[in-house]
Every structure is written in C-alpha cells, then in structure tokens.
Motif scaffolding. Sequence first.
Motif, PDB file in Angstrom:
ATOM      1  N   TRP A 206     -27.129   9.738 -64.875  1.00 20.08           N
ATOM      2  CA  TRP A 206     -26.857   8.035 -64.864  1.00 20.08           C
ATOM      3  C   TRP A 206     -28.353   7.808 -64.365  1.00 20.08           C
ATOM      4  O   TRP A 206     -29.535   8.747 -64.241  1.00 20.08           O
ATOM      5  CB  TRP A 206     -26.085   7.610 -63.767  1.00 20.08           C
ATOM      6  CG  TRP A 206     -25.678   6.387 -63.891  1.00 20.08           C
ATOM      7  CD1 TRP A 206     -25.714   5.208 -62.951  1.00 20.08           C
ATOM      8  CD2 TRP A 206     -24.655   5.815 -64.968  1.00 20.08           C
ATOM      9  NE1 TRP A 206     -25.148   4.147 -63.546  1.00 20.08           N
ATOM     10  CE2 TRP A 206     -24.549   4.678 -64.624  1.00 20.08           C
ATOM     11  CE3 TRP A 206     -24.072   6.497 -65.906  1.00 20.08           C
ATOM     12  CZ2 TRP A 206     -23.690   3.693 -65.346  1.00 20.08           C
ATOM     13  CZ3 TRP A 206     -23.197   5.765 -66.898  1.00 20.08           C
ATOM     14  CH2 TRP A 206     -23.100   4.341 -66.633  1.00 20.08           C
ATOM     15  N   THR A 207     -28.815   6.330 -64.468  1.00 17.74           N
ATOM     16  CA  THR A 207     -30.221   5.901 -64.212  1.00 17.74           C
ATOM     17  C   THR A 207     -29.961   4.887 -63.124  1.00 17.74           C
ATOM     18  O   THR A 207     -29.089   4.121 -62.970  1.00 17.74           O
ATOM     19  CB  THR A 207     -30.825   5.370 -65.304  1.00 17.74           C
ATOM     20  OG1 THR A 207     -30.128   4.119 -65.629  1.00 17.74           O
ATOM     21  CG2 THR A 207     -30.860   6.397 -66.587  1.00 17.74           C
ATOM     22  N   HIS A 208     -31.317   4.477 -62.442  1.00 19.57           N
ATOM     23  CA  HIS A 208     -31.086   3.571 -61.366  1.00 19.57           C
ATOM     24  C   HIS A 208     -30.905   2.161 -62.202  1.00 19.57           C
ATOM     25  O   HIS A 208     -30.393   1.242 -61.671  1.00 19.57           O
ATOM     26  CB  HIS A 208     -32.456   3.573 -60.705  1.00 19.57           C
ATOM     27  CG  HIS A 208     -32.373   4.390 -59.432  1.00 19.57           C
ATOM     28  ND1 HIS A 208     -33.452   4.779 -58.620  1.00 19.57           N
ATOM     29  CD2 HIS A 208     -31.344   5.331 -59.062  1.00 19.57           C
ATOM     30  CE1 HIS A 208     -33.239   5.358 -57.649  1.00 19.57           C
ATOM     31  NE2 HIS A 208     -32.012   5.885 -57.910  1.00 19.57           N
ATOM     32  N   ARG A 209     -31.505   1.987 -63.204  1.00 17.86           N
ATOM     33  CA  ARG A 209     -31.529   0.889 -64.041  1.00 17.86           C
ATOM     34  C   ARG A 209     -30.125   0.391 -64.583  1.00 17.86           C
ATOM     35  O   ARG A 209     -29.646  -0.529 -64.584  1.00 17.86           O
ATOM     36  CB  ARG A 209     -32.324   1.116 -65.425  1.00 17.86           C
ATOM     37  CG  ARG A 209     -32.467  -0.288 -66.085  1.00 17.86           C
ATOM     38  CD  ARG A 209     -33.539  -0.203 -67.166  1.00 17.86           C
ATOM     39  NE  ARG A 209     -34.644   0.503 -66.758  1.00 17.86           N
ATOM     40  CZ  ARG A 209     -35.710  -0.311 -66.413  1.00 17.86           C
ATOM     41  NH1 ARG A 209     -35.603  -1.630 -66.071  1.00 17.86           N
ATOM     42  NH2 ARG A 209     -36.914  -0.069 -65.812  1.00 17.86           N
ATOM     43  N   ARG A 210     -29.081   1.429 -64.712  1.00 14.55           N
ATOM     44  CA  ARG A 210     -27.729   1.452 -64.838  1.00 14.55           C
ATOM     45  C   ARG A 210     -26.954   0.865 -63.752  1.00 14.55           C
ATOM     46  O   ARG A 210     -25.922   0.485 -63.713  1.00 14.55           O
ATOM     47  CB  ARG A 210     -27.002   2.388 -65.904  1.00 14.55           C
ATOM     48  CG  ARG A 210     -27.677   2.456 -67.296  1.00 14.55           C
ATOM     49  CD  ARG A 210     -27.317   1.259 -67.759  1.00 14.55           C
ATOM     50  NE  ARG A 210     -27.528   1.290 -69.418  1.00 14.55           N
ATOM     51  CZ  ARG A 210     -27.631   0.425 -70.000  1.00 14.55           C
ATOM     52  NH1 ARG A 210     -27.659  -0.846 -69.479  1.00 14.55           N
ATOM     53  NH2 ARG A 210     -27.859   0.498 -71.340  1.00 14.55           N
ATOM     54  N   LEU A 211     -27.441   1.180 -62.566  1.00 18.03           N
ATOM     55  CA  LEU A 211     -26.946   0.721 -61.279  1.00 18.03           C
ATOM     56  C   LEU A 211     -27.188  -0.600 -60.841  1.00 18.03           C
ATOM     57  O   LEU A 211     -26.498  -1.232 -60.218  1.00 18.03           O
ATOM     58  CB  LEU A 211     -27.363   1.601 -60.077  1.00 18.03           C
ATOM     59  CG  LEU A 211     -27.003   3.075 -60.061  1.00 18.03           C
ATOM     60  CD1 LEU A 211     -27.965   3.751 -59.037  1.00 18.03           C
ATOM     61  CD2 LEU A 211     -25.405   3.253 -59.838  1.00 18.03           C
ATOM     62  N   SER A 212     -28.218  -1.464 -61.528  1.00 12.36           N
ATOM     63  CA  SER A 212     -28.532  -2.580 -61.328  1.00 12.36           C
ATOM     64  C   SER A 212     -27.596  -3.527 -61.929  1.00 12.36           C
ATOM     65  O   SER A 212     -27.105  -3.372 -63.033  1.00 12.36           O
ATOM     66  CB  SER A 212     -29.873  -2.943 -61.791  1.00 12.36           C
ATOM     67  OG  SER A 212     -30.155  -3.058 -63.073  1.00 12.36           O
ATOM     68  N   ARG A 213     -27.164  -4.895 -61.326  1.00 16.32           N
ATOM     69  CA  ARG A 213     -26.655  -5.716 -62.109  1.00 16.32           C
ATOM     70  C   ARG A 213     -26.829  -6.314 -63.355  1.00 16.32           C
ATOM     71  O   ARG A 213     -25.962  -6.448 -64.335  1.00 16.32           O
ATOM     72  CB  ARG A 213     -26.479  -7.067 -61.187  1.00 16.32           C
ATOM     73  CG  ARG A 213     -24.996  -7.164 -60.606  1.00 16.32           C
ATOM     74  CD  ARG A 213     -25.225  -8.359 -59.783  1.00 16.32           C
ATOM     75  NE  ARG A 213     -24.659  -8.214 -58.441  1.00 16.32           N
ATOM     76  CZ  ARG A 213     -25.124  -8.766 -57.312  1.00 16.32           C
ATOM     77  NH1 ARG A 213     -26.419  -9.040 -57.355  1.00 16.32           N
ATOM     78  NH2 ARG A 213     -24.426  -8.341 -55.938  1.00 16.32           N
ATOM     79  N   VAL A 214     -28.254  -6.339 -63.793  1.00 17.09           N
ATOM     80  CA  VAL A 214     -28.746  -6.721 -65.027  1.00 17.09           C
ATOM     81  C   VAL A 214     -28.307  -5.857 -66.174  1.00 17.09           C
ATOM     82  O   VAL A 214     -28.468  -6.273 -67.269  1.00 17.09           O
ATOM     83  CB  VAL A 214     -30.234  -6.957 -65.140  1.00 17.09           C
ATOM     84  CG1 VAL A 214     -30.552  -8.148 -63.961  1.00 17.09           C
ATOM     85  CG2 VAL A 214     -30.929  -5.495 -64.688  1.00 17.09           C
TER      86      VAL A 214
END
Length: 786
Positions: free
Chosen positions: A255-263
């Motif tokens: 997984w990625t941090h970017r996919r953890l973000s709301r956007v």
Amino acid sequence: MLLGVRHHGPGSARAVRAALEAARPQVVLIEGPPEADALIPLAADEDMRPPVALLAHAVDEPGRSAFWPLAEFSPEWVAIRWALEHQVPARFIDLPATHTLAWGKDEPSEPTEPTEPTEATEATETVTPAEALRVDPLAALAEAAGYDDPERWWEDVVEHRGTGGDVFAPFAVLGEAMGALREAYGTGGHDRDLVREAYMRLQMRAAQKEAGDGVAVVCGAWHVPALWEKHTVAADRALLKGLPKVRADMTWVPWTHRRLSRVSGYGAGIDSPGWYGHLFGAPDRPVERWMTKVAGLLREEDRIVSSAHVIEAVRLAETLAAMRGRPLPGLTEATDAVRAVMCEGSDVPLGLVHDRLVVGDVLGEVPEAAPAVPLQRDLARIQRKLRLKPEALERELELDLRKENDAERSLLLHRLRLLRIEWGEPTASRGSTGTFRETWRLRWEPELSVRVAEAGVWGTTVLSAATAKAEADAVAAQSLADVTGLAERCLLAELPDALPVVMRALADRAALDADVGHLAQALPALVRSLRYGDVRATDTHALAEVAAGLAERVFVGLPPACAALDAEAAEEMRRHVDAVHGAVALLGETVSEAHGDLRARWHSVLHVLCGRDTVPGVIRGRAVRLLLDDGELAQDDAARLMALVLSPGTAPGDAAAWIEGFVGGGAGGGMLLVHDERLLGLVDAWLTGVPQEAFTDVLPLLRRTFSAYEPGVRRTLGELVRRGPGARTGAAAAGSGIPGFATELDTDRADAVLPVLRLLLGLDEADTSDGAGITTGINDLAGVGR
C-alpha cells in the motif's frame, strides 16, 4: 477491555500499545475480516514493511474486491505486532469478507475500503442529523468543542497528549463521546453496521469463554457503544441469518501513504499520512525533527536552506501555536512556518513539501511467503530479473530496444497494458523518433494488485495471459480500428501465438467493412506496426500482406467516397488522405511484388481527386500538394491548377477551401509560397479580387490556414506581399528589406560567405585559386540567392 480507536491515528496507536502493555491480555481481537487470521503471522516477517493492506477478492470475479489498509501508525497494526511479539493469539472479528463482497454484488464492481464514516464533500444544503453524521463523526465532536477543523481538534486532544497517567482514560472518554453520538444519531445512515456489530459481539463472547476477562478488543471508536450493549445471542444470530456469500481469497498487498489520504478516493480518513507517520515515529521533539526533514528535502531541490532557517521555523511554529491557544504546534503551524521561513512565502516549494512529506510516496513491501495468484508470482519474478522494482513515486524510464534488458522491459510493460495492468504509460521520447527508443512513465498504484488478480483468469504467466487476452479481444472486437490497434500492440508485446488469430480477425473485419473512412483510418496503424519488425526481429510478412490488401480497397473506394461531402466531412476525409499518403510511402517498401507499385497507383488516385469538380476543394488542393511534393506534378501544372481554381468563375468559399488544402496546416505550405512567388502572386491577386460581400465568409477559413505557419514564415510572406509584384527583381529586391528574395542570384551575398568557407575548409587566406570554384558552389546552393 474495549479499545476504541481512530483508524490510522498515531495517537490511538500509541495509546493502544500502552494499554496492551499495562493490561497484558490473553487474546487480542481486532476489527478486520476473519479470513485473514491465517495471514497474521506474516506481519512478523522481516520483509513485511507497512503500509500494507489486506486484499480480499471474489474467486469467481476478482474485480470484486475490498481493501483493509494498515500503516505503521495504525492501531490495528500496533495490536497485531504486540500480539506476535508477546505470543498472544490475535484474531479478526469483523464481518467476514465472504459476506462483505457479496453484499454489493449488484452494485458497480470497484475496489472498496471498509472504514468508518469519514469526511465527504462539504454540505451545501440543510442536512438531517443522520446525514450530518455520515459526513464525519469527528466533525461533530470537533464542532461541539468549538473547532472548525476536525483534524486540528484531533491533534489537540489526542495527538498532543502524552502517554503518561491512566492509559485507559482516553478510551473511556472517546467511548463516552461516541455513545452520546450514537444515542443522538443511531447508525448515522450506516445500517450495515448493525450486522457487523452483531458478528463482533458473537466473536467477543467466544473469546471470553476461552480467556475470561483477558480479552482486548481493538476496533473503531464508533462501534464501542454497540459492543457494550447487552444483546442476546439469538438476536445477534438473527441479524446474520441469510446473508449472501461468495467464495473469497485473502492476501497481503503493498500500500502507499498516498492511498491513505482522503484525496486518493479510498476514504481512509486522514489528510496527512506522512505527517502522522512522523508523529508516531519521532521519539521526541517532533517539530524540530519535522523541520529538519523539510530542510533536507528543499536542499535536495537546490534551494538554499540553512540551519538558521530550521531554528527560525521552529520558533515561529511555537509562537503561532501559543497565539492560537494550542498546546503544541500542529501541522497547520508547521506549514505556516515553513511557508514563511523556508519557502519565502511561495506555495510552489510548499506544494513539494506537501506532496513528498505531508502525504508521502512510501510504498510498503510484502514477503514472498504471502499468498498470491500464479500470475502475481510470475510478474514478481520478472520484475526481479529485469531489476524493475515497483515504486509509488512517478518516474520516467528510457529504453533502448537494441539492448537485451531494455527490450525485455519493453515487452513486459506492453504485455501488462494488454492485460489492463497500467503500470507504465508510454510517452513521447525526447531527442529521438527512432523505433529503437521508448519512454515510459511508471507508477505503481495499489489497485494494480486487483488488476493482476483479475488478469489471472487468462493464464499463470504474463506471456500466456497476454496471449490469451489478445486472442479474446480479437474475437470480441467490434470495429476494424480496434483490431488494427490490437495487431500493433501484439507486435509491440511480441505475442507470436496471438498474431495469427488477430490477423484472421483483421482480414474478416476488413472484408466486411465497406466504409472507406474506416479503412483509411485502420491502414496507418497497420503500417506503423511494420516499422517494429526490424528492431524487434518480428516477422511482419502476414501483416504487410493484409495492409497491402487494405490499401487496394482504399484506392478503389476513395474517389467516390470523396464526392458530395459537407465541410466537416471533407476536413475529416482530408486527414484520412494525409494518413494514407504517409502509410503508402512506408508500405511501398515492404510489400511483395505481387501487389505491384503501390505508390504509383496511389499517385493515380491523387490525380483523379485533383480533376473531379465533385470533390471538395480542401481535398483537391491537398491532392495537388501531395503530388507536387512527390515530384509527380510539375510546378507549372500546379500553378495552372491553382489559377483555374482562383478564377472568377469559382465561388470564393470553394477557392478558399482549395487554398487551405494546398498550403494549409503544418505541411510546409508557407515555405512553398515563400519560395515560389508565382503561387504567392496567384493567391495575392485572388484575395485582392474577392468581392466585399464574400470576403467576410472566406476570412475565417483563410485565417485558420495561415495562422498555422511559423511566425518567421508569416513575417516573410507579409514583407513579400508589402513589396508587391512590381519590385521583385535586382536592386529593388535588395532594397526591399528582405535580402535574397529575387528572381536572380544575389552574387554579393554569395561572395560574403567565402571567408567563412575558407576558414571551415582550412584554406590559406592568400590562396584564391579556388575562389571561382567556391563561388560556383555557393551559387548552386538552393535558397541562398533567392
């Protein structure tokens, strides 16, 4: 012991760790799909690096899937790691994925992430209490506390709170707050939570029979009030009766941090996973350490940031927190301080800080022991072999297909695109147009794991799956253009076993399609495919034969298809003529002798188009231009045809369309007018003679024609027109302001080049014996004296 948490909350994660250390439970129950219980031991593997996610997908329909992401600062991950380190049984107690995936079977199949209610778009209308809660339960608590930002409220009351004192107090307070919300709003519009909570209660009862009071439950704080409630076993089982089921598989995926973000669209509920990861990992002085990270990033981007900037930014952040009544500086204060001190008030470098640090591009890793479909294992093997590691950060990859490793990388990326696994996107190569060079833009997204699972139905290896998928696409293709594009992709992906099937489908579609426009649109794609035969050592003989047959049909059907077209259809057909012309130029060098001279027959078709009055002017003009460029039409004949078209008997609109076809677009028509003043004079004389009432009709078309020229070409044409036809020779030309444009050679300009040529050729200045020869050579150079 119920530990209500915020998913992906570092403060909750620290509190869970402290509570587990204090309570030392005998069993740890965690919100998540029970099918993943067998995967829990992999969390202790040294090759497992969060962020990762549990991926569940339906066996019979891999595209129907769901994710449960876990970061290093997720309370669930902390609970799993604590249980493994202390050899305490850990189990997931949420509703099984077999029901979760079947629940939305009639809905569009998109990967989802089961989470708590999170923030959505800002409401613009009056909403009911249930709708307001569906927006974000934390927002309701923040508003009650007088905050307008839920993230800032969470930081103040949870993230900035130490772990000293009663380690269970935060859970009691948060559970009480959620109880008040549940009492006021019920399920908040999420009726499925009642079923999930019924299953959780059953699992809690089973664990309590095993370990008594030594059971710790880590779940979303939203569920805590419902799990405290007393319900009978019969009532809970009644809620679960008759739930739909599908066969489901479960595994770990990166997984990625970017996919953890709301956007990202996955609604994990946090805006700043990079910042939260920093807060969780920083042992002390989090603001100072954060500013040091920011300074390091900006220095890597060649910005001047010193230690003094770091010190000043920390002081400013602390001052802002004090002025705003906050216990410690949060992300808002840190961002404001970075903007003012390190970015000099600019949001451009600040955007980089937000993208790289606040959100982050961290990509997790999963051990090889994790379950995976055979296709995933083959893909991982090829990635290791080619040294092509998946990365969350977008990057460009330059490939030279003459090198073995680069050629294999290209084949892999093209095969994955055939399987709809869009890891790489081809882009225009810089500095080279040769077929031996490719440029790709690579970025690995977590949902590509779902695409790999979906593609697993086509085969167990990348090669076999891509071959089977190409064959299926060829049979199911609806149009000729679809098949020709597929043929090109098969050649790029080097799928020799699929190519015969694609060729048969292509021949069948070509035989049945009578639309000349479709045939003309398909031909260039086929001919482009032939270019890859040399560099990839691919046999393209069959493809060349099909392309030649397609060209034959275009030659026969094009003249009648160009008759009686309106302006829009004529412009589209003109583009087809251009495309076919370029395709025939390449095709004529590759087809067998059985098809004769294709270029000569194509020139015959263009001659036919030139002379038919029923063909729109834009097509007739382009046919004349193509023949002139290929040397199949003399300049005198081209001037004669232009004079006929621009005669008073031709409607101004038709004449303007002919001019657009002849010299319009980016085909070098401007330079043709610059160097052939007869053609320029014909256009000039016609334009000055257009009646006033017709001029406004032809002006937009002429403006479109000449606006495509380079600025220098337009300027030169303007000077030639200003000079006029009466002053185009001898001294008049020399004094016109445009030296060199005349009917005779300009010997003075040619002689001026002699010193430079002597220097380049290494001739002695005193040696003038070759001067006459050099002058003669200069006079023969096209364009110098004209």
